[in-house]
Design an enzyme around this catalytic site. Structure first.
Site, PDB file in Angstrom:
ATOM      1  N   PRO A  32       9.186   9.050  19.857  1.00 53.74           N
ATOM      2  CA  PRO A  32       8.029   8.422  19.210  1.00 53.74           C
ATOM      3  C   PRO A  32       8.249   6.931  19.012  1.00 53.74           C
ATOM      4  O   PRO A  32       9.370   6.433  19.124  1.00 53.74           O
ATOM      5  CB  PRO A  32       7.928   9.168  17.870  1.00 53.74           C
ATOM      6  CG  PRO A  32       9.287   9.741  17.632  1.00 53.74           C
ATOM      7  CD  PRO A  32       9.870  10.021  18.971  1.00 53.74           C
ATOM      8  N   GLU A  48      -6.017  12.994 -10.240  1.00 51.79           N
ATOM      9  CA  GLU A  48      -4.599  12.950  -9.851  1.00 51.79           C
ATOM     10  C   GLU A  48      -3.773  13.885 -10.729  1.00 51.79           C
ATOM     11  O   GLU A  48      -2.790  14.478 -10.262  1.00 51.79           O
ATOM     12  CB  GLU A  48      -4.066  11.521  -9.962  1.00 51.79           C
ATOM     13  CG  GLU A  48      -4.836  10.491  -9.145  1.00 51.79           C
ATOM     14  CD  GLU A  48      -4.955  10.866  -7.670  1.00 51.79           C
ATOM     15  OE1 GLU A  48      -4.055  11.570  -7.154  1.00 51.79           O
ATOM     16  OE2 GLU A  48      -5.958  10.485  -7.046  1.00 51.79           O
TER      17      GLU A  48
END
Length: 631
Positions: free
Chosen positions: A196, A418
């Protein structure tokens, strides 16, 4: 470069001579000659004072008996020549164009043509790639690297030990070929570095150039591609001709997928220029004429698109995988990059490596550089662990946008959103530990709960995927429980998208659906359509597609129910973490765990000032809750 300098000086000399002729000669003539009226000229002739004249058209110049020169303009005066002859005047006659043109005149007359020729030559050189001129149109652009251009050795490469061993063997063969040929072994003709982006493929090639005591040529795959068919093939031939002259040598081709794609494949048909270039490369690597002593090294992050003929033994004999490093590799990479900056004694590379799973070598280099920039911004002399943590948050979650204006209602909703993620993550056994929770806008998100795995994950279990889907649903459920069904916002769109994709992969790729069984219903093929990457689903009937949608919905709803059950039971904990986020905006994972599981105040709560106490009271009052000594 010397020829260019000579040509430049030649042009300067020619222009100087032309200017000299233009300005110097007319001035000299102007100093010695006096303009007189034609009538006075006739009277001077009648008096016999004119000795010599030069007639050029209607312009007359002459010399008087006293030695002075004059000039005048004559109309069409009849019998002028006869009158001058009768007076014994010496006559010189010439046409107007009889004089030779000056050098400046020649340059000015030829300037447009020279300009057109220069422009044509410039554009031809641009089309041909610059150097070499018309005769260098098909010349190779490979650059010969030298030690003066910055030497990189294997000591500068870390985290890819297996890949280093593979390429070190190539360098060792070039140094001592008899060691390998003694038993009849042959060095591979080519090595393909696969991995990658950011894992160090090009860096590894630079290390080979620094270690090998042989010429090293570097070129990009895009340098072979031109607008004219056959130019790329010509450059391949010239590149190998250069290699033969410097044999033994190494040729490195970066991003070889630009020229090595499968022939006759892809949308829109083939490309004649690229395919001819690839054909020539195949022949040069392993054809009738063998190129002994030339080792070809290439790098790509798209091995799936390369032509099979390029990957067969005899061409790229060795395929070296350069993957993302594990925790030990990341620690070794950090040691290399930390040498370039000044660090404090509290820096713990193992801790940094543990907190950066999935980071490539380029990501780690960027992390260290960002931490050094942050420390410099604070006028520090050394980089501390706090700077590294801030840099990690910036790299992983995005830069803080504290200047963004948010209303109290938006902050309150973000805190509970959250908090919902955090509560579900704490109560899911296989969920990754929470690294940090914040309601400060970062990147494109209004808030974020960052989780980090304890170790590198090579595979993901079914239980882990169900847990991640439940955590993703936590934010939406928290909004519903606290603010009601009608007050739910679009903030959970990315969470829903992630949960849906994961559930679809479980059904169509991982075989984790009882209804559809362990079959693959989506091939791993992606196309770019209207700027977006779209996965094509093949061989799926309408009935099967309905079953897939039904199974995906079941998995997502199961995660939704798990998250709702947790948040309903832990509603008090949800209020605790939401209040803490409203006051302090950011909480670490340890602070959240202490607050939720042990009911222990974070250390920084004891260090707050009076204005923070007022802020806490106003925040809790806006929620309709009474402040308590401990959360």
């Amino acid at each position: 470069m010397n020829l260019k300098n000579l040509a430049m000086w030649g042009i300067i000399v020619l222009l100087s001579v032309g200017l000299f002729n233009m300005f110097q000669n007319p001035n000299k003539m102007a100093v010695s000659k006096v303009e007189v009226p034609f009538s006075k000229f006739l009277s001077e002739v009648d008096e016999g004072r004119v000795i010599k004249v030069e007639i050029q058209g209607n312009n007359i110049t002459g010399l008087l008996s006293d030695g002075s020169s004059f000039t005048t303009y004559s109309p069409n005066y009849p019998n002028l020549v006869e009158k001058l002859s009768n007076k014994g005047v010496s006559i010189i006659a010439s046409p107007i164009d009889a004089k030779m043109p000056s050098l400046l005149g020649v340059l000015l007359s030829w300037f447009p043509m020279l300009l057109l020729i220069g422009v044509w030559v410039f554009f031809m050189r641009q089309m041909q790639g610059g150097k070499g001129g018309a005769m260098g149109f098909g010349k190779s652009k490979a650059k010969l690297l030298t030690e003066a251009q910055g030497k990189v050795t294997f000591n500068d490469v870390a985290g890819v030990e297996e890949a280093k061993e593979e390429v070190e063997e190539i360098v060792e063969f070039l140094r001592d070929p008899k060691k390998f040929s003694r038993l009849g072994g042959k060095i591979p003709k080519g090595a393909l570095l696969i991995g990658p982006p950011g894992t160090g493929k090009t860096l590894l090639a630079k290390a080979i150039a620094g270690e090998a005591n042989v010429p090293f040529f570097s070129i990009s795959g895009s340098d072979f591609v031109e607008m004219f068919v056959g130019v790329g093939a010509s450059r391949v031939r010239d590149m190998f001709e250069q290699g033969k002259k410097h044999s033994p040598c190494i040729i490195f081709i970066d991003e070889i997928d630009a020229v090595g794609r499968s022939r006759g494949a892809g949308l829109g048909g083939g490309n004649d220029e690229r395919e001819q270039t690839l054909n020539q490369l195949l022949v040069e690597m392993d054809g009738f004429e063998t190129n002994e002593g030339i080792i070809l090294i290439a790098a790509t992050n798209r091995p799936d698109v390369l032509d099979p003929a390029l990957l067969r033994p005899g061409r790229f004999d060795r395929q070296v995988v350069v993957g993302n490093p594990d925790i030990l590799g990341r620690e070794a990479i950090l040691k290399v990059h930390v040498k370039k900056i000044t660090v404090g004694p509290d820096i713990k590379l193992r801790t940094i490596a543990r907190g950066t799973p999935g980071f490539s070598g380029a990501d780690l280099a960027n992390l260290i550089n960002e931490s050094a920039l942050l420390a410099a911004r604070k006028n520090k002399r050394v980089v501390t662990m706090v700077d590294v943590e801030e840099a990690k948050d910036k790299v992983m979650m995005g830069a803080e946008r504290r200047s963004m204006v948010m209303s109290e209602d938006e902050k309150k909703l973000t805190a509970y959103h959250e908090g919902g993620h955090a509560i579900v993550a704490l109560n899911e056994k296989v969920s990754d530990p929470i690294h940090k929770a914040t309601i400060i806008p970062r990147g494109r998100a209004l808030g974020m709960v960052m989780r980090l795995p304890e170790r590198d994950q090579l595979s993901v279990t079914r239980e882990k995927m169900y847990s991640d889907i439940a955590v993703a649903m936590g934010g939406r459920i928290a909004e519903e429980l606290i603010f009601g069904h009608d007050k739910v916002t679009s903030g959970a769109s990315s969470d829903i998208d992630m949960a849906t994709k994961m559930a679809k992969n479980m059904v169509t790729r991982y075989g984790m659906s009882k209804e559809l069984g362990p079959l693959a219903y989506a091939e791993n093929e992606e196309e770019v359509f209207l700027g977006r990457s779209v996965t094509r689903t093949q061989n799926m009937s309408e009935e099967t597609s309905k079953k897939v949608d039904s199974e995906v919905k079941k998995i997502v709803e199961a995660g939704y129910d798990r998250a709702k059950k947790v948040l309903t039971e832990k509603i008090d904990d949800l209020h605790k973490i939401a209040k803490a986020l409203l006051v302090y905006e950011t909480l670490t994972g340890d602070e959240i765990r202490d607050l939720m599981l042990k009911n222990i105040q974070p250390k920084k709560l004891n260090e707050i000032e009076d204005d923070k106490d007022k802020k806490e009271s106003s925040a809790l009052g806006s929620l309709g809750l009474k402040p308590k000594p401990a959360f």
